[in-house]
Design a protein around this motif. Structure first.
Motif, mmCIF file in Angstrom:
data_model
loop_
_atom_site.group_PDB
_atom_site.id
_atom_site.type_symbol
_atom_site.label_atom_id
_atom_site.label_comp_id
_atom_site.label_asym_id
_atom_site.label_seq_id
_atom_site.Cartn_x
_atom_site.Cartn_y
_atom_site.Cartn_z
ATOM 1 N N PHE A 31 -28.049 45.387 9.131
ATOM 2 C CA PHE A 31 -28.702 45.781 10.377
ATOM 3 C C PHE A 31 -28.482 47.274 10.590
ATOM 4 C CE2 PHE A 31 -24.588 43.881 11.321
ATOM 5 C CZ PHE A 31 -23.968 44.776 12.182
ATOM 6 N N VAL A 32 -29.572 47.969 10.802
ATOM 7 C CA VAL A 32 -29.536 49.407 11.034
ATOM 8 C C VAL A 32 -29.672 49.617 12.533
ATOM 9 C CG1 VAL A 32 -30.610 51.623 10.548
ATOM 10 C CG2 VAL A 32 -30.568 49.839 8.785
ATOM 11 N N VAL A 33 -28.645 50.213 13.135
ATOM 12 C CA VAL A 33 -28.651 50.439 14.581
ATOM 13 C C VAL A 33 -29.287 51.791 14.862
ATOM 14 C CG1 VAL A 33 -27.258 50.556 16.669
ATOM 15 C CG2 VAL A 33 -26.550 49.053 14.791
ATOM 16 N N LEU A 34 -30.305 51.785 15.721
ATOM 17 C CA LEU A 34 -31.065 52.981 16.042
ATOM 18 C C LEU A 34 -30.896 53.327 17.513
ATOM 19 C CD1 LEU A 34 -33.389 55.109 15.494
ATOM 20 C CD2 LEU A 34 -34.979 53.264 16.087
ATOM 21 N N ASP A 35 -30.492 54.574 17.779
ATOM 22 C CA ASP A 35 -30.593 55.116 19.127
ATOM 23 C C ASP A 35 -31.986 55.728 19.209
ATOM 24 O OD1 ASP A 35 -30.614 56.901 21.352
ATOM 25 O OD2 ASP A 35 -28.430 56.926 21.374
ATOM 26 N N ASP A 36 -32.917 54.996 19.797
ATOM 27 C CA ASP A 36 -34.322 55.388 19.740
ATOM 28 C C ASP A 36 -34.575 56.696 20.476
ATOM 29 O OD1 ASP A 36 -36.801 54.911 18.712
ATOM 30 O OD2 ASP A 36 -37.351 53.316 20.099
ATOM 31 N N GLU A 37 -33.857 56.936 21.558
ATOM 32 C CA GLU A 37 -34.068 58.162 22.327
ATOM 33 C C GLU A 37 -33.617 59.383 21.547
ATOM 34 O OE1 GLU A 37 -32.696 60.098 26.599
ATOM 35 O OE2 GLU A 37 -32.816 57.910 26.373
ATOM 36 N N ARG A 38 -32.481 59.284 20.889
ATOM 37 C CA ARG A 38 -31.964 60.412 20.118
ATOM 38 C C ARG A 38 -32.528 60.449 18.704
ATOM 39 N NH1 ARG A 38 -25.526 60.583 21.275
ATOM 40 N NH2 ARG A 38 -25.617 60.953 19.039
ATOM 41 N N GLY A 39 -33.122 59.336 18.256
ATOM 42 C CA GLY A 39 -33.674 59.277 16.904
ATOM 43 C C GLY A 39 -32.594 59.289 15.836
ATOM 44 N N GLU A 40 -31.435 58.677 16.130
ATOM 45 C CA GLU A 40 -30.316 58.684 15.185
ATOM 46 C C GLU A 40 -29.980 57.262 14.751
ATOM 47 O OE1 GLU A 40 -27.136 60.731 17.138
ATOM 48 O OE2 GLU A 40 -28.001 62.701 16.771
ATOM 49 N N LEU A 41 -29.503 57.146 13.509
ATOM 50 C CA LEU A 41 -29.116 55.870 12.925
ATOM 51 C C LEU A 41 -27.598 55.830 12.755
ATOM 52 C CD1 LEU A 41 -31.753 55.697 10.034
ATOM 53 C CD2 LEU A 41 -31.997 54.916 12.386
ATOM 54 N N LEU A 42 -27.039 54.641 12.910
ATOM 55 C CA LEU A 42 -25.602 54.461 12.740
ATOM 56 C C LEU A 42 -25.293 54.073 11.302
ATOM 57 C CD1 LEU A 42 -22.770 54.245 14.078
ATOM 58 C CD2 LEU A 42 -23.251 51.801 14.351
ATOM 59 N N LEU A 43 -24.383 54.809 10.676
ATOM 60 C CA LEU A 43 -23.918 54.497 9.330
ATOM 61 C C LEU A 43 -22.423 54.224 9.360
ATOM 62 C CD1 LEU A 43 -25.731 57.272 7.240
ATOM 63 C CD2 LEU A 43 -26.526 54.948 7.749
ATOM 64 N N VAL A 44 -21.965 53.389 8.421
ATOM 65 C CA VAL A 44 -20.540 53.085 8.324
ATOM 66 C C VAL A 44 -20.039 53.479 6.941
ATOM 67 C CG1 VAL A 44 -20.716 51.227 10.009
ATOM 68 C CG2 VAL A 44 -20.943 50.685 7.581
ATOM 69 N N ASP A 45 -18.828 53.988 6.894
ATOM 70 C CA ASP A 45 -18.172 54.359 5.640
ATOM 71 C C ASP A 45 -17.450 53.116 5.126
ATOM 72 O OD1 ASP A 45 -16.866 55.517 3.542
ATOM 73 O OD2 ASP A 45 -15.677 56.908 4.749
ATOM 74 N N HIS A 46 -18.098 52.389 4.223
ATOM 75 C CA HIS A 46 -17.582 51.095 3.770
ATOM 76 C C HIS A 46 -16.463 51.306 2.760
ATOM 77 C CE1 HIS A 46 -17.572 47.035 2.096
ATOM 78 N NE2 HIS A 46 -18.236 46.667 3.175
ATOM 79 N N ARG A 47 -15.287 50.782 3.074
ATOM 80 C CA ARG A 47 -14.109 51.044 2.249
ATOM 81 C C ARG A 47 -14.280 50.527 0.819
ATOM 82 N NH1 ARG A 47 -9.784 52.850 5.267
ATOM 83 N NH2 ARG A 47 -9.845 52.451 7.518
ATOM 84 N N LYS A 48 -14.710 49.277 0.648
ATOM 85 C CA LYS A 48 -14.807 48.704 -0.693
ATOM 86 C C LYS A 48 -15.918 49.350 -1.504
ATOM 87 C CE LYS A 48 -12.809 44.127 0.125
ATOM 88 N NZ LYS A 48 -13.057 42.660 0.105
#
Length: 201
Positions: free
Chosen positions: A67-84
């Motif tokens: 699931f890609v989380v979008l802040d639609d107003e800011r036009g930014e996507l949330l990414l995670v630094d996956h340890r494995k």
């Protein structure tokens, strides 16, 4: 349809039909996604088990919900630094037995980010993108991944699963596309372009 081990799980067979409907509803972005959709359809209809039964690679191909989380107003996507994985990815996880892909999104969103899963109205509870990816490292296997889009304000994400993720960050599509692909999920550039096209349409 019986699975390859000769057993038929009614819940899994119900999921098989739902998956086919979801896959058929995805408009391919490019030739690679067209190939992945065809591969996924063949896998779903083959009778192979769909869920991961034992980590990390039993069976060797299994279903994942991103699931890609979008802040639609800011036009930014949330990414995670996956340890494995050692890569910046969208959050997500394996679809567990008894779950459908959207239920996995709801569960993983709460577990990994501590927020409710709110579907982006333009896509709803349907995946925007599909990938078939061979994972790296020990226990390598193939993930058939459905990519969903959620909406959330950046300020609402105040916690994350620190055992699984080393960090999280918000990034614009331009920033993501400027990053070397070897630091990201191998399909993230393609997804970002498809999402930008969808938002512009």
């Amino acid at each position: 349809m019986p699975s390859r081990n000769g057993l038929s799980d009614p819940q899994e067979e119900s999921l098989r039909g739902e998956l086919l409907t979801l896959v058929e509803g995805i408009e391919p972005w490019d030739d690679l996604e067209r190939t992945h959709l065809r591969t996924a359809t063949e896998w779903i209809t083959s009778g192979a088990r769909l869920h991961r039964l034992a980590p990390p690679d039993v069976p060797p191909v299994h279903l994942v919900s991103y699931f890609v989380v979008l802040d639609d107003e800011r036009g930014e996507l949330l990414l995670v630094d996956h340890r494995k994985a050692g890569l910046w990815l969208p959050p997500g996880g394996h679809v567990e037995p008894g779950e459908d892909p959207w239920s996995t999104v709801v569960r993983e969103c709460r577990e990994e980010l501590g927020i409710p899963a709110r579907a982006l109205p333009r896509t709803g509870r349907r995946p925007l993108f599909l990938t078939v990816t061979r994972t790296r490292g020990q226990g390598a296997h193939t993930d058939v991944s459905l990519w969903y889009v959620l909406r959330a304000e950046a300020g609402s994400v105040t916690a994350y699963d620190r055992e699984e993720f080393a960090a999280i960050r918000w990034a614009t599509p331009r920033q993501i596309l400027a990053e070397p692909l070897d630091t990201l999920d191998p399909h993230l550039h393609r997804f970002t372009r498809k999402l930008a096209h969808t938002r512009a349409g």
